[in-house]
Scaffold this active site. Structure first.
Site, mmCIF file in Angstrom:
data_model
loop_
_atom_site.group_PDB
_atom_site.id
_atom_site.type_symbol
_atom_site.label_atom_id
_atom_site.label_comp_id
_atom_site.label_asym_id
_atom_site.label_seq_id
_atom_site.Cartn_x
_atom_site.Cartn_y
_atom_site.Cartn_z
ATOM 1 N N GLY A 34 43.971 33.459 39.114
ATOM 2 C CA GLY A 34 45.107 33.762 38.053
ATOM 3 C C GLY A 34 44.479 34.276 36.976
ATOM 4 C CB ALA B 21 34.588 53.962 39.812
ATOM 5 C CB ALA C 183 38.353 38.915 39.515
ATOM 6 C CB ALA C 184 36.853 44.518 38.663
ATOM 7 N N GLY C 185 38.990 43.456 36.161
ATOM 8 C CA GLY C 185 39.569 43.494 34.962
ATOM 9 C C GLY C 185 39.432 42.085 34.227
ATOM 10 C CG ASP C 186 41.562 38.765 35.257
ATOM 11 O OD1 ASP C 186 42.218 39.380 34.197
ATOM 12 O OD2 ASP C 186 41.986 38.553 36.279
ATOM 13 C CG ASP D 274 43.805 34.677 43.629
ATOM 14 O OD1 ASP D 274 44.670 34.518 42.988
ATOM 15 O OD2 ASP D 274 42.518 35.261 42.901
#
Length: 306
Positions: free
Chosen positions: A39, A215, A242-245, A13
Site C-alpha cells: 500500500g 533509471a 516500491a521504488a517511488g514510495d 500485495d
C-alpha cells in the site's frame, strides 16, 4: 514532535512473478507468487522509518488476517500505529504482476481504505505535531484534501504523491507544498508529453515539484529557481514495485532533518536504487545504515543484488 505523519493506504500485495506480463486475453505461467505487505501509505511509512525517521501512520486495515499482518509489519518497522483503525470487512489488496525486467502492472482493491473518509480529532492532533505530512491517492479524495488543508493551516509541510493518477481539484493543489509524481503521472496531470515541460507546468499549481524519472533519476523544479536534474545510481533492477514510495519516504526524512534539496534528492535516489535490487515492496526498503554505506561507496550499487 512526530517528524513525519503518513495519511494513506495499507494493502496486502498479491504478487505474481512472470517472465513476460500477459497481454489482454492471454494466460501465462508464473514462476513464483508471494503475499507482501504494501500500500502506498504503508510503503512510505516503512521507507521513512527505515531511513531513520520518527513516523506515525493514519489509515485503516480490515478485521482479517491481512489486517493483522499489515499492522504487524508497520510496528516491526517502528511506525506508530495508534491511529491505524481496524474496521469490519477486508483489508485493501493490490494484485501485482512483475516481469523479469523488473516492470510491474497493478490492480488495487481498496477494501478498508475506502472507509477513511474524514479525519478524527486524534488524527488532527497528530498531524499538527508533524514536520511533514505524506499523502497519496489510495484513500478517498475527500480525506486527502482534508488532511492536506489541516496540515497546511498549521504550518506542516505537505508532500503529495499523485498516484494512482487522477484529476486533482484546485483546493488540493492549493494546500500541497511539494508534489512528487513519476513521469507518467506528471504527464497525466498536465497533458504535456515531455516530463520536463510537465514539471514546469505544475509550478502554476504548487510551489515545488519533484518528478521521478526511473533509471534516469529525478527532476526538481521550484518557483524562482533553476531546474535541477539528479541522476540515479546505476543498478540492475529486480523489482521496481516500491521504488517511488521508497524515494518519497527517504526524501521526507532528509527534508525533516533539514538537508538541502539537492542532498535530499541524492539520498532519496540512493534509497530507491537499493530497493529495486530486491523483490517485494516494504521488505525491499533499505535501512539508514544501508543508505549511508551506499552513499559512501556508490560503486557498490553496481554489484549484483543482495
Amino acid at each position: 514532535m512526530t517528524s513525519i505523519v503518513v495519511l494513506g493506504s495499507t494493502n496486502m500485495d498479491l504478487v505474481a512473478y512472470v517472465t513476460k506480463a500477459p497481454a489482454r486475453g492471454e494466460t501465462v505461467t508464473g514462476r513464483a507468487f508471494r503475499t507482501i505487505p504494501g500500500g502506498k501509505g504503508a510503503n512510505q511509512a516503512v521507507a521513512a522509518a527505515r531511513a531513520g525517521g520518527e513516523v506515525a501512520m493514519i489509515g485503516a486495515v480490515g478485521a482479517d488476517d491481512f489486517g493483522y499482518r499489515l499492522r504487524d509489519v508497520l510496528e516491526h518497522s517502528s511506525v506508530d500505529t495508534d491511529l491505524l483503525r481496524t474496521v469490519e470487512g477486508p483489508s485493501g489488496t493490490a494484485h501485482i504482476v512483475v516481469d523479469d525486467e523488473g516492470g510491474n502492472a497493478i490492480v488495487v482493491v481498496p477494501g478498508a481504505n475506502a472507509t477513511v473518509t474524514s479525519l478524527t480529532a486524534g488524527d488532527e492532533a497528530l498531524i499538527a505535531t508533524a514536520r511533514l505530512l505524506l499523502l497519496q491517492l489510495e484513500l478517498p479524495l475527500s480525506v486527502v484534501v482534508e488532511g492536506a488543508a489541516h496540515a497546511h493551516a498549521r504550518g506542516v509541510r505537505t508532500v503529495l504523491t499523485p498516484a494512482p493518477a487522477q484529476p486533482l481539484p484546485p483546493e488540493l493543489f492549493d494546500v500541497t507544498d511539494l508534489l512528487v509524481p513519476n513521469e507518467h503521472e506528471a504527464v497525466a496531470l498536465t497533458g504535456r508529453t515531455d516530463p520536463h515541460a510537465a514539471a514546469l507546468a505544475l509550478l502554476d499549481a504548487v510551489p515545488e515539484v519533484v518528478v521521478t524519472l526511473g533509471a534516469a533519476g529525478c527532476l526538481y523544479v521550484a518557483r524562482g529557481a533553476e531546474p535541477l536534474t539528479v541522476p540515479a545510481p546505476r543498478v540492475r533492477a529486480v523489482d521496481t514495485t516500491a521504488a517511488g514510495d521508497t524515494f518519497v519516504g527517504a526524501l521526507a526524512v532528509a527534508l525533516a532533518e533539514g538537508l538541502p534539496m539537492p542532498d535530499a534528492l541524492t539520498r532519496a535516489g540512493t534509497a530507491a536504487a537499493l530497493s529495486v535490487r530486491r523483490e517485494g515492496a516494504s521488505i525491499s526498503m533499505p535501512y539508514r545504515t544501508e543508505i549511508d554505506a551506499a552513499l559512501a561507496t556508490p560503486e557498490s550499487l553496481e554489484n549484483d543484488p543482495v
